[in-house]
Design a protein around this motif. Structure first.
Motif, PDB file in Angstrom:
ATOM      1  N   GLY A  47       0.784  -1.339   0.128  1.00 45.46           N
ATOM      2  CA  GLY A  47       0.007  -0.040  -0.049  1.00 45.46           C
ATOM      3  C   GLY A  47       0.948   1.144  -0.040  1.00 45.46           C
ATOM      4  O   GLY A  47       0.764   2.359  -0.685  1.00 45.46           O
ATOM      5  N   ALA A  51       0.581   4.198  -2.899  1.00 47.74           N
ATOM      6  CA  ALA A  51       0.466   5.472  -2.585  1.00 47.74           C
ATOM      7  C   ALA A  51       1.446   6.420  -2.927  1.00 47.74           C
ATOM      8  O   ALA A  51       1.188   7.477  -3.529  1.00 47.74           O
ATOM      9  CB  ALA A  51       0.181   5.661  -1.025  1.00 47.74           C
ATOM     10  N   TYR A 166      -3.272   4.245   3.106  1.00 46.86           N
ATOM     11  CA  TYR A 166      -3.189   4.834   1.856  1.00 46.86           C
ATOM     12  C   TYR A 166      -3.214   6.289   1.743  1.00 46.86           C
ATOM     13  O   TYR A 166      -2.553   7.075   1.140  1.00 46.86           O
ATOM     14  CB  TYR A 166      -4.141   4.277   0.745  1.00 46.86           C
ATOM     15  CG  TYR A 166      -4.212   5.042  -0.472  1.00 46.86           C
ATOM     16  CD1 TYR A 166      -3.041   4.820  -1.638  1.00 46.86           C
ATOM     17  CD2 TYR A 166      -5.145   5.711  -0.833  1.00 46.86           C
ATOM     18  CE1 TYR A 166      -3.029   5.412  -2.718  1.00 46.86           C
ATOM     19  CE2 TYR A 166      -5.176   6.428  -1.948  1.00 46.86           C
ATOM     20  CZ  TYR A 166      -4.409   6.122  -2.934  1.00 46.86           C
ATOM     21  OH  TYR A 166      -4.252   7.133  -4.181  1.00 46.86           O
TER      22      TYR A 166
END
Length: 624
Positions: A47, A51, A166
């Motif tokens: 994640g 991101a 995120y």
């Protein structure tokens, strides 16, 4: 490939079964999520990569604007090739691969196995709870809470480990990119973030409480509906469909209004986040255009900054939805946590030995047990007070008494469904409080008047007495109680026949006599050395009862037998009859001896109506 991820977590791995389940949220989540720690860490790393890739895309957009504005087309790759290759690698490889691998980790590696793990461990805990735990609540309500817990815990964890993570990383990336452009552009973002935190601090506890109230109301509604369905025969017998509708409607209305309270909070949260979003866009874009007008920055940084805040603004609704679901799931987890974290009402002592049965002697040694009352109180219905009784190995004893005299209490204590408040219950000299519960019940067969079968096949219900039995042994047990007369003709709605036919919930597809004979066959198959009968043939017609008396005699042969009798004719041949009244033993002896004494038993015998205790004796005072 799927199998690799699906086996990262073993839902049935060993764990400390004796450890108490925490009743506080953070320790509770830590206890259950510990087996998934590496999977969750991998998910968070992926994640993080995604991101950062998302934030870089917007930074690349600003860079690309400046590059295309300034570069000569024929020298584009010579002067900016390295930068363009990095952009291509992030767009084509890093970003999509992080999404794909994370979907394998969370979808295959986390959700299904962790759902199974939570359900497995909580179900095992519920199965080990005491009978009083279930008698104090709806079975449907308990099941609903237990089943809601796993998906709510998994969803809340995933929302924190992925969605909130995120959003946080993306926000940090946006701040870095804005700071690179002009440190002053970070100020509107910081104000927006501070406002968002303030809104969250105000709304989080309120939405969490609302989520818990919604989960509680949902469980209560499920409990009431399941209760009506489970007892549908009684509902129809008394023509109380409208009464049950009103009973469910009360819970529906309660659920409706706590849900309204929750949605009001969500609406206010949406309003505040939308207002903050407007301030963010106006602050960053407006300030960026002003800086450009002063010649302080180029068009590229403004394009990147504008794209970033537009993306953040578009994320507001998604963040709001994720937050609302997160808080709702936390509330549901807290509601389920309160139930599954309750300590076991009846525990085996550490290192408790199994009961070793030799003669089958049962001894009640000055036993007192009251249900939810002062344990020293005597004379109350539904318990026993200072009872001492010895049932010799191989002896057949009948227990007689009016409702609430203490018959069932003695049986429940012998089965170790409860431990006595005072005194001891011993089998072959071993205090049951010091023995493993399951080892006690393995040595005892019981057939009750109100027989409820499992919603499974005839085969499964009979084999419950001894699961390793062969089919020939199943038929032999069924034949001894004349159940083989009706089993071959059974057909359920799925077309399954005979031993494979399913009996319906609580055995509703069978008649009372058929259910009783299946229960008797189960006891015959178990062949435990101690036998408890609670008016075991009361549901049989006279012809069938007479036909299986020989089987009953075989079943009782050589066993310690305790028979609770409402129809006194069924126990007159017992070796000894014990008469209880108001929780105490007042008479004992053979049938003939008790009739000669002219006490309570004699009066009960004389006043029987159709073989059962006369109702008018409920008001008769106890014998002195």
């Amino acid at each position: 490939m799927f199998r690799f991820f699906e086996t990262l977590i073993d839902p049935y791995q060993p764990y400390d079964e004796t450890a108490e389940i925490p009743n506080r949220l953070i320790p509770f989540c830590r206890r259950f999520l510990y087996p998934a720690r590496w999977v969750l860490l991998a998910s968070m790393v992926l994640g993080l990569i995604f991101a950062i890739s998302e934030a870089l895309l917007l930074r690349f957009a600003g860079q690309l604007v400046d590059i295309l504005t300034e570069a000569q087309p024929d020298r584009l790759w010579q002067d900016h090739g390295d930068t363009l290759l990095v952009m291509i690698a992030v767009v084509i490889l890093v970003r999509p691969l992080s999404v794909i691998v994370e979907s394998f980790v969370s979808g295959q590696g986390y959700y299904a196995p962790m759902g199974a793990l939570v359900r497995w461990r909580t179900h095992r805990k519920m199965l080990r709870q005491s009978l009083s735990f279930f008698s104090d609540d709806f079975a449907g309500r308990v099941a609903n809470k237990q089943l809601q817990l796993a998906p709510s815990l998994n969803d809340a964890t995933h929302q924190l480990a992925q969605e909130m993570w995120y959003a946080g990383v993306y926000l940090l990336g946006a701040a870095v990119i804005l700071a690179e452009t002009d440190l002053r552009l970070v100020a509107p973002l910081a104000l927006w973030f501070a406002g968002t935190v303030a809104v969250a601090v105000w709304f989080v506890p309120r939405i969490t409480r609302a989520g818990k109230a919604v989960a509680e109301a949902r469980s209560d509604l499920a409990g009431r509906i399941v209760d009506s369905y489970t007892n549908i025969q009684t509902v129809k017998l008394f023509a109380h469909a409208e009464r049950e509708e009103e009973y469910a409607r009360e819970a529906m209305e309660a659920f409706r209004w706590v849900f309204h309270a929750q949605t009001r909070l969500y609406t206010w949260l949406n309003i505040w986040l939308s207002a903050l979003s407007i301030l963010l866009i106006g602050g960053v874009v407006g300030y960026g255009v002003w800086l450009w007008s002063l010649g302080a920055i180029s068009v590229g940084p403004i394009a990147a900054a504008s794209a970033l805040v537009m993306r953040l603004s578009g994320m507001v609704e998604w963040i709001m939805w994720s937050l609302s679901m997160l808080f709702q799931n936390i509330g549901t987890v807290q509601e389920g946590m309160e139930m599954v974290s309750k300590p076991l009402g009846l525990k085996d002592r550490p290192g408790a030995p199994a009961l070793k049965l030799e003669r089958g002697e049962i001894r009640f040694d000055h036993v007192t047990h009251q249900y939810g009352r002062d344990r020293r109180e005597t004379g109350g219905a539904g318990g026993v007070a200072d009872v001492s009784l010895t049932i010799r190995g191989g002896e057949r004893v009948g227990l007689v008494g009016r409702s609430g005299a203490g018959k069932s209490t003695l049986v429940n204590l012998a089965l170790r469904f409860f431990d006595p408040d005072d005194g001891r219950v011993l089998i072959d000299g071993q205090d049951l409080a010091d023995c493993q519960q399951d080892s006690v019940r393995r040595q005892i067969s019981m057939v009750t008047q109100d027989t409820a079968l499992l919603h499974r096949s005839i085969r499964d219900n009979i084999a419950y007495g001894r699961p390793e039995a062969t089919e020939a042994e199943l038929w032999e047990a069924a034949a001894k109680v004349h159940a083989d007369e009706f089993i071959p003709g059974l057909v359920d709605r799925e077309g399954r026949r005979g031993l494979d036919a399913h009996v319906g919930e609580r055995g509703v597809r069978l008649s009372g006599g058929q259910r009783q004979r299946i229960a008797l066959a189960r006891a015959v198959l178990k062949n435990a050395p101690i036998l408890i009968l609670d008016e075991a043939t009361s549901a049989l017609d006279s012809e069938v009862e007479a036909a299986i008396q020989e089987a009953m005699a075989d079943l009782m042969a050589g066993k310690t037998v305790v028979a609770i009798a409402h129809r006194l004719s069924t126990i007159q041949s017992m070796d000894r009859i014990v008469v209880l009244d108001r929780g105490r033993i007042i008479e004992e002896g053979s049938h003939e001896a008790l009739l000669e004494t002219g006490g309570l038993y004699a009066r009960l015998w004389k006043r029987q109506s159709g073989g059962f205790l006369a109702a008018d004796l409920e008001a008769e005072p106890a014998a002195e």
